[in-house]
Structures are given as structure tokens and as C-alpha cells.
Design an enzyme around this catalytic site. Sequence first.
Site, short mmCIF file in Angstrom:
data_model
loop_
_atom_site.label_atom_id
_atom_site.label_comp_id
_atom_site.label_asym_id
_atom_site.label_seq_id
_atom_site.Cartn_x
_atom_site.Cartn_y
_atom_site.Cartn_z
N SER A 137 -5.45 -91.84 -99.55
CA SER A 137 -4.83 -92.96 -98.84
C SER A 137 -5.47 -93.05 -97.46
CB SER A 137 -3.33 -92.67 -98.70
OG SER A 137 -2.80 -93.35 -97.57
N LYS B 213 -2.24 -87.64 -99.67
CA LYS B 213 -2.21 -88.33 -100.97
C LYS B 213 -3.46 -88.14 -101.79
CE LYS B 213 0.39 -91.87 -101.40
NZ LYS B 213 1.32 -92.30 -102.35
N HIS C 209 13.07 -92.37 -124.15
CA HIS C 209 13.73 -93.04 -123.01
C HIS C 209 13.37 -92.38 -121.68
CE1 HIS C 209 16.35 -94.70 -126.20
NE2 HIS C 209 16.38 -93.46 -126.64
N GLU D 243 -4.47 -95.92 -113.03
CA GLU D 243 -3.76 -97.17 -112.72
C GLU D 243 -4.63 -98.37 -113.06
OE1 GLU D 243 -0.92 -95.28 -109.24
OE2 GLU D 243 -2.68 -96.44 -108.65
#
Length: 465
Positions: free
Chosen positions: A277, A283, A156, A290
Site C-alpha cells: 500500500s 500491507k 456458508h 483480486e
Amino acid sequence: MALWGGRFSGETSSMFKQVNDSLPFDYRLAEQDIKGSIAWSKALANAKVLTAEEQQSIEAALSKLLINVEQGEVDFASSEEEDIHSFVESYLIDTIGDLGKKLHTGRSRNDQVATDLRLWTKTHIQQLQADVVQLIDAVLHAASRNGDVIIPGYTHLQRAQPVLFSHWCLAYVEMFKRDLHRLDDALNRINQSPLGCGALAGTTFPIDREALAKDLGFDTPCLNSLDAVSDRDFVLDLLFSSSTGMMHLSRLAEDLIFYNSGEAGFLQLSDAVTSGSSLMPQKKNPDALELMRGKCGRVFGHLQGLLVTMKGLPLAYNKDMQEDKEGAFDAVLQYHICLQIAVEVISTLKLNDTATTKAAQQGYANATELADYLVDKNMPFRTAHDVAGQAVMLAISKGVALEQLPLEELKGLSDLIGEDVFECLALEAVIAKRNILGGTSHKTVSDALHLELEKLDRLKETYLT
Ligand code: ARG
């Protein structure tokens, strides 16, 4: 040149041509179409439909085209041909004249395209299997490099029990082995040759279909002509295997994205597989992962798309089936790319074992140990679970870990608890106790890892040729 002009007097509409032509994508089957055509010419010669000289001329012209295709010298893009089958046949007729018109004797594009696509699928499954083996190799070596690192295990997405990072690696190795063998299953079913089944009812010429199948590298001929030309299960097998493999890559990506997050800080991804970024200079984004996760959608879509395309089709061939190719081509390409990028990500990541150990120590991941400790002292598990739960509540109220509670307070919950509880709650002990087959103790994991590394040699011999 259209292959079917005789019966027509009117012109083809340009809009229809655009939707009907498949050459813009099925040119990828050129190699298979040419090899299938050469094998067919031999079968025709064996059946005395072509003389030996005729067969040789056809084979010589086709072999020349094959070399041009392999060298990337063929301009498919400016061709007006309808599909790869008409392209190859027209080339033959342009090169050797009327003799070229004999090649299609007893053959239909229906058994031809099914054969081409089976050949293509076989080759690409073998490529994907090689990719999967490379990934297993990379994951096993990441496990070896980081054998002792402890990470929190989750259920979980809550810290549950600590596990070795190498144990986590071996979990993915299990999935990848299944992916490999699922592709083996697909290969077994692909290994039948549709050629000689004609348009749907079988050909009238005395073709030795057994010999033809062997010549093309298939085990046997397909046994029913109607099924042979209308079956696309092998594409579905490929798409299902690719989808399941992509789902595993996506779960791997998801784990690693989380481990790499600022919040977890368990690992660092290499600059080679991350991007920055345009606005926020600090970043470093896990884009490769992804995209592995993101590309799943289109691969699953191709599986769903073909299932829906096939579901209402009456026997035998229908043009709907031309829609089988683009999804298969794309699924294989995306799966291939993702397998390769996964290798790069895994081989270059750096674990931060200070952060993983700290996280594994927090979150009361050793509460089960306290319960098991009490069970060892003869308390029934359900009661022990309750006592351990109370201990967690007490520790939370004091803002400490279980093992930081004073013995007296623990004794207040159960007088079965003694001094020895503390060694039982220590992180290393929690890992060490799980020495059951399949568990996360150092010994079981390092045994399992050695076994897998041994098997890897055999996998490499079988799949990396
Ligand atoms: N381009 C077609 C396909 O991909 C080849 C088969 C055409 N057969 C036919 N009867 N029109 O399915």
C-alpha cells in the site's frame, strides 16, 4: 484502397470511416487472412481460374507478407485500409499488379472473415488448453507438496467439516479438467470451413470445398452457405468456455484471498504476486488474485455482448457481426493472463499448517462425527443429530471444544456415549473416516492424486506440443 469503390460517386465521411474500419483491431487476423488467401489461390488454380504460374506468383507475394507479419515488420497502424482483408489484397495488388486483382474471384469478405476468425479461434483455444494443463500441473504439485495439511472445509463460509488441503486442490483440478474438455467441444464445432460459400449463396466457380477445407486444417466444409457466413456460434462457444473457466479462477481466487487474510492466516502468498500500500507500510495485498476475480466481469460481458449483438440479426451477414472480434480478442487475452498468473500464485504459496490445523479443530467441525458415532450405536440419525446439537450448545456455554467435555457430561446427553467417543472426535479420525470414493481421507485423496498425476502425463502429451 476501398474494395467497393465502383458503385460510389460521393466521398466516405471520416466519421463513418472511423466507425466502419476494423483494421485497428482485425489486423490480428493477418496471419489467418494470408494463409486463407494462399489456400484460396490454390483452390482457384485447381478450378482452372488461375494458371499454375499465376497461383505461384500470388503465393510467393503472400508468403513474403506473412514473414513480414510474423517478424512484426508490418505497419498496420498507419494504414488507411478498411480491414485486414483489404489490407492484404491491396498489398498483393501493389506488389504484383493486376494479377493480384484476380485473387478475390468467387470469394467474399463474408466467407473470408468467417474463415479467418475460425482459424484464429482454433489456434487460441489450443493455446488456452495448454495454459489450463499447466495450471492443472501446478495445482497437482501443490497438492503433492502439502498432502497432509488439514484445513477447515466451509459451507456458508462457516466452518463445516475438516478436509485435506490436497482434497481442496483436487476439487479445482476437476473444474479445470471440465474447462479443458469444454474447449475440446468448442474445437470440434469450429472445425468446418466456410470458404467457398461466397457472400451468402455459394460461389459459381467449381471450387473443391472438401480439399480446400482440408488444406486449411478443417475437418469438413460448412454445409450451408447462409449459415456459414452468418454463424458466430464458435465465438460464443469460445466466450462461454472462457467465462466458465474465469468463473472457476475467480472462485479459486476468492478462496485464496480468504485463506490469506489476516483473519484466517492459512497461507502466505509470494512477494512476486502481491503488492503493498502507498500509505500503510504493513500491507501485503493479494492483487493478483483480486485481478483474477475482477477480470471475470469483462469476460462475462463479452459473452453477453455478443449474444445480444447476434440475437436480432436476419440471415445472412450483417455489419453488426464485425463487433464479434474485440470481445473475443480481449476475452482470450484476459483468460490467458489469468491462467498464467494462477500458476504463479499456486506454485509459490506457502501454507501455515499450524493455523489451518487449529482452525480445523475449532468451530465444532466434528459435530457430525458425534452424530455418526451415535448412529453406529444404533441411535436413529435424526435423534443423534439432536443429541450432537445439544452437546455443541453445552460446549459453547463452557467455551470448550466437543472433545474437551468430560465424559460424564456427554453421558448426561445420551448413555450410549462411552470412552471411545474421544478417539472418534479427534481431527485425524474425522478425516480418516471419510474413505469413501470422492471423500477426503488420506488414502482416497492420495489415490486420487496419483491417478491425476498419471493422467497429467497424457494431458501434457495431448495439449502441450
Ligand atoms: N470487417 C468485416 C467484419 O469484420 C469483414 C466483412 C465485411 N463484409 C461486408 N460485407 N462488408 O465483419
